[in-house]
Scaffold this motif. Structure first.
Motif, PDB file in Angstrom:
ATOM      1  N   ASN A 130     -40.820 -29.107  43.269  1.00 33.17           N
ATOM      2  CA  ASN A 130     -40.314 -27.831  42.884  1.00 33.17           C
ATOM      3  C   ASN A 130     -40.724 -26.606  43.867  1.00 33.17           C
ATOM      4  O   ASN A 130     -40.753 -25.605  43.194  1.00 33.17           O
ATOM      5  N   GLY A 131     -41.131 -27.018  44.941  1.00 31.57           N
ATOM      6  CA  GLY A 131     -41.387 -25.903  46.032  1.00 31.57           C
ATOM      7  C   GLY A 131     -42.760 -25.342  45.935  1.00 31.57           C
ATOM      8  O   GLY A 131     -42.957 -24.351  46.560  1.00 31.57           O
ATOM      9  N   ALA A 175     -34.149 -28.940  32.305  1.00 29.80           N
ATOM     10  CA  ALA A 175     -34.961 -29.334  33.106  1.00 29.80           C
ATOM     11  C   ALA A 175     -34.424 -30.442  34.199  1.00 29.80           C
ATOM     12  O   ALA A 175     -34.650 -30.622  35.308  1.00 29.80           O
ATOM     13  N   LEU A 176     -33.471 -31.256  33.612  1.00 30.33           N
ATOM     14  CA  LEU A 176     -32.815 -32.178  34.432  1.00 30.33           C
ATOM     15  C   LEU A 176     -31.760 -31.409  35.563  1.00 30.33           C
ATOM     16  O   LEU A 176     -31.780 -32.018  36.544  1.00 30.33           O
ATOM     17  N   LEU A 177     -31.020 -30.507  35.049  1.00 30.09           N
ATOM     18  CA  LEU A 177     -30.226 -29.941  36.107  1.00 30.09           C
ATOM     19  C   LEU A 177     -31.109 -29.224  37.019  1.00 30.09           C
ATOM     20  O   LEU A 177     -30.693 -29.300  38.395  1.00 30.09           O
ATOM     21  N   GLU A 178     -32.298 -28.529  36.641  1.00 27.07           N
ATOM     22  CA  GLU A 178     -32.998 -27.925  37.861  1.00 27.07           C
ATOM     23  C   GLU A 178     -33.337 -28.831  38.957  1.00 27.07           C
ATOM     24  O   GLU A 178     -33.310 -28.637  39.919  1.00 27.07           O
ATOM     25  N   VAL A 179     -33.730 -30.217  38.407  1.00 23.75           N
ATOM     26  CA  VAL A 179     -34.168 -30.862  39.416  1.00 23.75           C
ATOM     27  C   VAL A 179     -33.060 -31.328  40.371  1.00 23.75           C
ATOM     28  O   VAL A 179     -33.220 -31.408  41.691  1.00 23.75           O
ATOM     29  N   PHE A 180     -31.929 -31.665  39.831  1.00 22.36           N
ATOM     30  CA  PHE A 180     -30.701 -31.782  40.434  1.00 22.36           C
ATOM     31  C   PHE A 180     -30.403 -30.896  41.349  1.00 22.36           C
ATOM     32  O   PHE A 180     -30.104 -31.010  42.700  1.00 22.36           O
ATOM     33  N   MET A 181     -30.660 -29.479  40.961  1.00 19.87           N
ATOM     34  CA  MET A 181     -30.205 -28.280  41.847  1.00 19.87           C
ATOM     35  C   MET A 181     -31.165 -28.000  42.934  1.00 19.87           C
ATOM     36  O   MET A 181     -30.789 -27.323  43.821  1.00 19.87           O
ATOM     37  N   ARG A 182     -32.277 -28.556  42.690  1.00 17.29           N
ATOM     38  CA  ARG A 182     -33.288 -28.675  43.922  1.00 17.29           C
ATOM     39  C   ARG A 182     -33.035 -29.530  45.116  1.00 17.29           C
ATOM     40  O   ARG A 182     -33.601 -29.385  46.058  1.00 17.29           O
TER      41      ARG A 182
END
Length: 220
Positions: A24-25, A157-164
């Motif tokens: 997550n950066g 939370a799942l979408l955020e992982v995909f978008m990163r």
């Protein structure tokens, strides 16, 4: 880029947190005892500490007291397997900014980390964009083709992982670890269920199934 100190003596948990933060950066460093936590905190090289209470040598409560005695106001999130109210009170009154009990889901820890760092300079970008899909990690608002999408906590939370990780194949185990936490049953089909939920809300062609490997968010 924010730097986070992880003071945790259980290798599995420390590795789980480190991998999640890196994904997550964030940059992170791990120590396994209270004395090291205090010494690393004194360097001034970190923006936040994730501090386990049950550390060897010097427990987390004592380490926290020494950190605050140095007039160091670095944000501290305490982790503990204890569930007594007295321990929660002791941690917060001893100078902790937040308190989480084990086991925990990584997305909740990540949300708390971001909350404590929100006012810090140099924090990561708050807006993620992949094609015509955007996600504001501060407000948790999602837009697909300029239309607002209502997401549950887990869907977000799942979408955020995909978008990163656009166009990167992510295995079910990676997604379980990042979204549901280290203690979640690896044999569960919960990832497939929530991918289906996201496809229903975002469009069936955005998240691609890579047979035998996992899932990938298409960047185009």
């Amino acid at each position: 880029m924010n730097r986070i100190l992880i003071a945790e003596d259980e290798d599995r948990i420390a590795s789980f947190i480190h991998k999640g933060l890196t994904t997550n950066g964030f940059r992170s460093e791990t120590v396994a005892d209270g004395h090291s936590a205090v010494e690393f905190a004194r360097t001034g090289d970190f923006d936040l500490i994730i501090l386990d209470i049950g550390l060897p040598g010097l427990d987390g409560f004592s380490a926290l007291r020494r950190i605050r005695a140095d007039r160091n106001d670095i944000p501290v999130i305490i982790l503990t397997a204890r569930d007594a109210v007295e321990d929660t009170v002791a941690g917060l009154s001893g100078g902790a900014d937040d308190y989480m009990r084990k086991p925990f889901a990584f997305d909740e820890l990540l949300a708390r980390v971001r909350l404590r760092l929100r006012s810090e300079p140099g924090q990561e970008t708050t807006l993620l964009k992949v094609a015509d899909l955007s996600l504001d990690v501060r407000t948790r608002r999602a837009l697909a083709a300029d239309k607002a999408v209502d997401l549950t906590t887990r869907e977000y939370a799942l979408l955020e992982v995909f978008m990163r990780h656009p166009d990167v194949v992510l295995t079910r185990q990676q997604l379980l670890s990042q979204v549901w936490g280290f203690d979640f049953d690896p044999g569960s089909n919960v990832v497939d269920v929530y991918v289906r939920y996201l496809r229903t809300k975002l469009g069936t062609d955005r998240i691609e199934t890579v047979r035998g490997a996992g899932y990938r968010l298409r960047a185009q």
